[in-house]
Design a protein around this motif. Sequence first.
Motif, PDB file in Angstrom:
ATOM      1  N   VAL A 171      24.827  -8.636  80.383  1.00  0.00           N
ATOM      2  CA  VAL A 171      23.592  -8.079  81.158  1.00  0.00           C
ATOM      3  C   VAL A 171      23.381  -9.263  81.911  1.00  0.00           C
ATOM      4  N   ALA A 172      24.420  -9.879  82.547  1.00  0.00           N
ATOM      5  CA  ALA A 172      24.283 -11.887  83.413  1.00  0.00           C
ATOM      6  C   ALA A 172      23.814 -10.843  84.653  1.00  0.00           C
ATOM      7  N   SER A 173      25.273  -9.640  85.658  1.00  0.00           N
ATOM      8  CA  SER A 173      25.681  -9.203  86.659  1.00  0.00           C
ATOM      9  C   SER A 173      24.709  -8.196  86.678  1.00  0.00           C
ATOM     10  N   LEU A 174      23.546  -7.205  86.135  1.00  0.00           N
ATOM     11  CA  LEU A 174      22.741  -6.672  85.885  1.00  0.00           C
ATOM     12  C   LEU A 174      21.003  -6.821  86.636  1.00  0.00           C
ATOM     13  N   ASP A 175      20.886  -6.326  87.392  1.00  0.00           N
ATOM     14  CA  ASP A 175      19.766  -6.242  87.488  1.00  0.00           C
ATOM     15  C   ASP A 175      18.699  -5.896  86.582  1.00  0.00           C
ATOM     16  N   PRO A 176      16.876  -6.870  86.597  1.00  0.00           N
ATOM     17  CA  PRO A 176      15.989  -6.753  85.273  1.00  0.00           C
ATOM     18  C   PRO A 176      15.875  -5.407  84.710  1.00  0.00           C
ATOM     19  N   VAL A 177      15.805  -4.204  85.425  1.00  0.00           N
ATOM     20  CA  VAL A 177      15.184  -2.458  84.626  1.00  0.00           C
ATOM     21  C   VAL A 177      16.871  -2.565  83.616  1.00  0.00           C
ATOM     22  N   MET A 228      34.251  -7.134  71.214  1.00  0.00           N
ATOM     23  CA  MET A 228      34.210  -8.355  71.986  1.00  0.00           C
ATOM     24  C   MET A 228      33.755  -7.342  73.328  1.00  0.00           C
ATOM     25  N   ILE A 229      32.580  -7.843  74.141  1.00  0.00           N
ATOM     26  CA  ILE A 229      32.376  -7.682  75.435  1.00  0.00           C
ATOM     27  C   ILE A 229      31.528  -8.472  76.620  1.00  0.00           C
ATOM     28  N   PHE A 230      32.465  -8.629  77.218  1.00  0.00           N
ATOM     29  CA  PHE A 230      32.368  -9.516  79.000  1.00  0.00           C
ATOM     30  C   PHE A 230      31.771  -9.093  80.127  1.00  0.00           C
ATOM     31  N   GLN A 231      31.115 -10.173  80.485  1.00  0.00           N
ATOM     32  CA  GLN A 231      30.156  -9.724  81.466  1.00  0.00           C
ATOM     33  C   GLN A 231      30.160  -8.667  82.617  1.00  0.00           C
ATOM     34  N   SER A 232      32.120  -9.171  82.835  1.00  0.00           N
ATOM     35  CA  SER A 232      32.900  -9.067  84.064  1.00  0.00           C
ATOM     36  C   SER A 232      33.177  -7.183  84.017  1.00  0.00           C
ATOM     37  N   PHE A 233      33.016  -6.672  82.160  1.00  0.00           N
ATOM     38  CA  PHE A 233      33.519  -5.637  81.999  1.00  0.00           C
ATOM     39  C   PHE A 233      34.451  -5.123  81.545  1.00  0.00           C
ATOM     40  N   GLN A 264      33.246   4.432  90.099  1.00  0.00           N
ATOM     41  CA  GLN A 264      32.262   5.353  90.600  1.00  0.00           C
ATOM     42  C   GLN A 264      31.074   5.523  89.816  1.00  0.00           C
ATOM     43  N   LEU A 265      30.906   4.416  89.223  1.00  0.00           N
ATOM     44  CA  LEU A 265      29.942   4.181  88.085  1.00  0.00           C
ATOM     45  C   LEU A 265      29.362   2.871  88.670  1.00  0.00           C
ATOM     46  N   SER A 266      27.967   2.864  88.651  1.00  0.00           N
ATOM     47  CA  SER A 266      27.309   1.695  89.066  1.00  0.00           C
ATOM     48  C   SER A 266      27.752   0.687  87.961  1.00  0.00           C
ATOM     49  N   GLY A 267      27.283  -1.148  87.917  1.00  0.00           N
ATOM     50  CA  GLY A 267      27.633  -1.822  86.979  1.00  0.00           C
ATOM     51  C   GLY A 267      26.583  -1.703  85.685  1.00  0.00           C
ATOM     52  N   GLY A 268      25.642  -1.053  85.806  1.00  0.00           N
ATOM     53  CA  GLY A 268      24.831  -1.295  84.444  1.00  0.00           C
ATOM     54  C   GLY A 268      25.681   0.121  83.735  1.00  0.00           C
ATOM     55  N   GLN A 269      25.710   1.165  84.208  1.00  0.00           N
ATOM     56  CA  GLN A 269      27.362   1.882  83.320  1.00  0.00           C
ATOM     57  C   GLN A 269      28.028   1.454  82.977  1.00  0.00           C
TER      58      GLN A 269
END
Length: 259
Positions: free
Chosen positions: A173-179, A83-88, A145-150
């Motif tokens: 991926v809702a909280s991430l920028d498009p790239v 299970m993977i969530f928007q909030s990591f 220390q990581l970005s949201g995508g990481q």
Amino acid sequence: MIKFKDVNKIYPNGVTALKNVNLTIDQGEFVAIIGLSGAGKSTLIRCINRMHEINEGTLTVNDVNVGQLSGKQIRSFRRKIGMIFQSFNLVTRTSVINNVLISSVPELSWWRKFVGLFPKEKKVEALEALDKVGILDKAYNRVDQLSGGQQQRVALARTIAQNPDIILADEPVASLDPVTAKVVMDDFKRINQETNMSILINIHHVELALEYADRVIGIRQGEVVYDGKSEDVSQDVLDQIYGSADNVPKMDEPEEAEV
């Protein structure tokens, strides 16, 4: 295989989240679930691992009747469903590899749990999972220390290390920028193709659903109004799911709270 048969879900406040849902999802499928906020997307995937109880109907996963499980049976069943969530849902004050190793805690003996000692093979598996999502070099960094995508890729690595049959992703991926969102979706697609894990993603952005998923399920007010190949999704289908073209979310629009 995941099978919904005449499934209904009504919350205690009287809101009907799912109405007479009938779906069969085969092993290895990559499925995107789309619809307006509050349509029932999150409820649908959270019923699969019994985070939510259904009120009527039958839900089976690999021939196991989910509604009949209890206690240790539920915990054992959930080991095969990531299970993977928007909030990591990561422990931000510890290292990346420790977050991935968390997935193996239920398999450890009591004394290893007590002292926090992981076998060498589990550490190797954790590093391999991080390598699969392209952040092996961050293994010993603190998560904060990581970005949201990481961070979302760490969450995916943690799930891969769990070695599930199915991955459920609730707006990953809702909280991430498009790239960055596309980078994470690339990881999901690759894992699906390399491992034959079934992946079900509740996703806000229609463009990503159509680009990455093999199959799209459209939900409107708790009912499945479309179920078919992503390439067959037309404007008429989107109108059926969203009501009008104006309601179809764009990539630069944030997701609202979901039911």
